[in-house]
Design an enzyme around this catalytic site. Structure first.
Site: not given
Length: 569
Positions: A56-57, A94, A150
């Site tokens: 993530d990221d 996301c 998410h």
């Protein structure tokens, strides 16, 4: 002649008699030295075990093989022995990336083309979409998800266990504390967010999420029989998303880094690298590795003000510049025909759906209507990619560019609308693509709060950009004025895609979602029998009151992020 029927002969005797040749001796044949009887172990299932690892990221420059200051020896080795995907695209934030992975559909075809799914929004992955794990279940796979979901949870029908996963362990919202698993959606709107299946996992508080998720994957591998059923594991790490938290032992090797955010961020990446090492070891230990496909992918670009780096690409997370949408990715597998190479084949995150369904033995009828392409031959065999273009997105709700108009779009397209498309070597952006600076890795000791707005913004009077992205991957030479012919062609493609778009699903927040009303945790709050309230969902038409509310929300989160970063640094 079947070797299992021959008894009383040694392996060498059979070889000398001509009953057995070296090429007949597969990995499943072993010799029992006691009675000299050949025993054939259970055959390895033809469909491979699939391990999909998403971070993530993690920025384009946040891995060792891109000359980063971050050390990732395990990821580097797996990528070097596999196929590095250096023309691989994801989405800038996301929820869109995850939805496209799970459905194989562009955002405009799922209604998720605007922003992310907020914790208090009655929204989730549309129920009419057949998910990737559901297809793999149909093909005989055991499916498991570990980590960040998410994709919405307002109803139980939205949960991972209702969307194709046999088991689920992880967090439902977009960001949680790595130890306490508290997640906040604004001041005073905090709740616990760690779930085991459809229950709240209160007992796991205090354990670092990267370690906890890795241990769960290892437990799945240890308890499953690799010979009996193919396995699909979707490991969606929370790392390296904020908050920047890491055990001290990972920070120590980076003690020479001046920038505190970068130091913590690097430590979190190193923890992920170690986690992948432990998972790869478990694949070998428990007999999966020889018939496995490991896919590594980021979900979007890095955030420089939170320690990430997309250098030398332009832009950052949340933008449609290359720094927001060009991702880290590689495939590692003994099943690859051409290994140890760099692939320039055009690949998009929607492509994993048909590619993995194909690997699992599914036919084209199972992927009819998806926007992805089966790219396995391009990855494994080095052939040309079947993909020729990528619709990065069309977001009718994002702030319209003041300088954009239908006139500036040659009467074809309103260039005030945020959109981006790549076709062949060309990439077009319209509207407001987001912050467009080239940001080197952070090296200064800290970021004063006011630095948030110091980046160079895009030109105020522009609403159209065109780049030859193959020759200019850093997006430094805008060719929109020199090549209006190409601009017109790509604008026409945006019109084509927009005709197929469904209405945006971005409902107002529901006060019933407050964790304080639900036992202190983020859990589904709407009954499955309750009808959808489409009157609260944004339509394509402009709704300025709701846009103003969204603008205020973005302003709040920007101030909150700035304040959090200043306090930590």
């Amino acid at each position: 002649m079947a070797t299992t029927a021959l008894t009383g002969f040694s392996m060498m005797s059979l070889l000398s008699l001509g009953y057995l040749t070296w090429d007949m001796m597969g990995p499943n044949q072993v010799e029992n030295e006691t009675n000299h009887t050949f025993v054939e172990s259970s055959p390895v299932p033809q469909p491979p075990h699939i391990i999909f690892i998403m971070t993530d990221d993690q920025g384009f420059n946040d891995i060792g093989y891109h000359s980063s200051d971050i050390r990732t020896p395990v990821l580097d080795k797996l990528a070097a022995d596999g196929v590095k995907l250096e023309n691989y695209y994801i989405q800038p934030i996301c929820t869109p990336s995850r939805s496209q992975l799970i459905t194989g559909r562009y955002q405009i075809h799922t209604g998720l083309q605007h922003s992310i799914i907020r914790p208090r929004q009655p929204n989730c992955l549309p129920f009419d979409q057949v998910t990737l794990p559901q297809r793999l279940q149909e093909l005989g796979y055991s499916t498991h998800m570990v980590g960040k979901w998410h994709l919405g949870f307002y109803k139980k029908e939205c949960l991972p266990t209702r969307r194709g996963f046999d088991t689920y362990f992880g967090s439902l919202t977009g960001s949680v504390n790595y130890y306490t698993y508290d997640s906040c959606d604004g001041p005073g709107r905090c709740g616990f967010d760690l779930h085991e299946g459809e229950s709240v996992a209160w007992g796991q508080r205090g354990k670092y999420s990267t370690h906890l998720y890795t241990q769960r994957v290892r437990n799945i591998l240890a308890t499953h029989n690799p010979q009996s059923q193919p396995l699909f594991i979707y490991l969606s790490f929370q790392a390296v998303h904020t908050p920047l938290q890491s055990p001290r032992e990972y920070i120590y090797p980076y003690r020479g880094m001046e920038n505190v955010a970068r130091r913590k961020y690097a430590a979190m990446v190193s923890a992920v690298d170690e986690a992948v090492r432990n998972i790869t070891y478990a694949l070998r230990k428990y007999g999966y590795y020889q018939n496995s496909v490991i896919i590594f992918s980021t979900d979007n670009g890095g955030q420089p003000l939170s320690g990430g780096s997309n250098w030398p690409l332009r832009g950052r997370k949340g933008t449609y510049w290359e720094g927001g949408v060009r991702g880290l990715g590689f495939v590692h597998s003994p099943l690859l025909r051409k290994k140890r190479r760099v692939s320039k084949a055009l690949v998009h995150i929607t492509d994993w759906y048909p590619t993995l369904v194909g690997l699992a033995g599914g036919n084209e009828s199972l992927t009819e209507g998806v926007d992805g392409h089966d790219v396995w031959e391009a990855i494994s065999g080095g052939k040309e990619s079947p993909r020729l273009e990528i619709l990065h997105n069309i977001d009718p709700l994002y702030n319209h560019a003041r300088s954009g108009s239908l006139e500036k779009g040659y009467g074809i397209w309103n260039t005030a609308v945020q959109a981006s498309i790549r076709a062949g070597d060309w990439k077009l952006l319209t509207g407001d693509p987001g912050y467009g600076d080239w940001t080197p890795p952070p090296v200064l000791p800290g970021f004063p709060a006011g630095w948030w707005n110091l980046e160079r913004h895009t030109e105020p009077n522009k609403s159209v950009w065109l780049f030859n992205i193959s020759g200019d991957p850093y997006e430094r030479q805008d060719l929109s004025e020199q090549r209006p012919d190409v601009v017109k062609e790509l604008l026409a493609r945006l019109v084509y895609y927009n005709r197929t778009a469904v209405p945006v699903r971005y409902p107002s927040e529901d006060l019933r979602a407050d964790p304080q009303l639900n036992g202190g945790a983020w859990v589904p709050w709407v009954g499955d029998e309750e009808e959808e309230r489409w009157d609260t969902v944004y339509q394509k038409k402009n709704n300025w009151k709701k846009k103003l509310k969204m603008s205020k929300s973005r302003s709040f989160f920007r101030r909150l992020n700035t304040r959090m970063m200043s306090n930590r640094i």
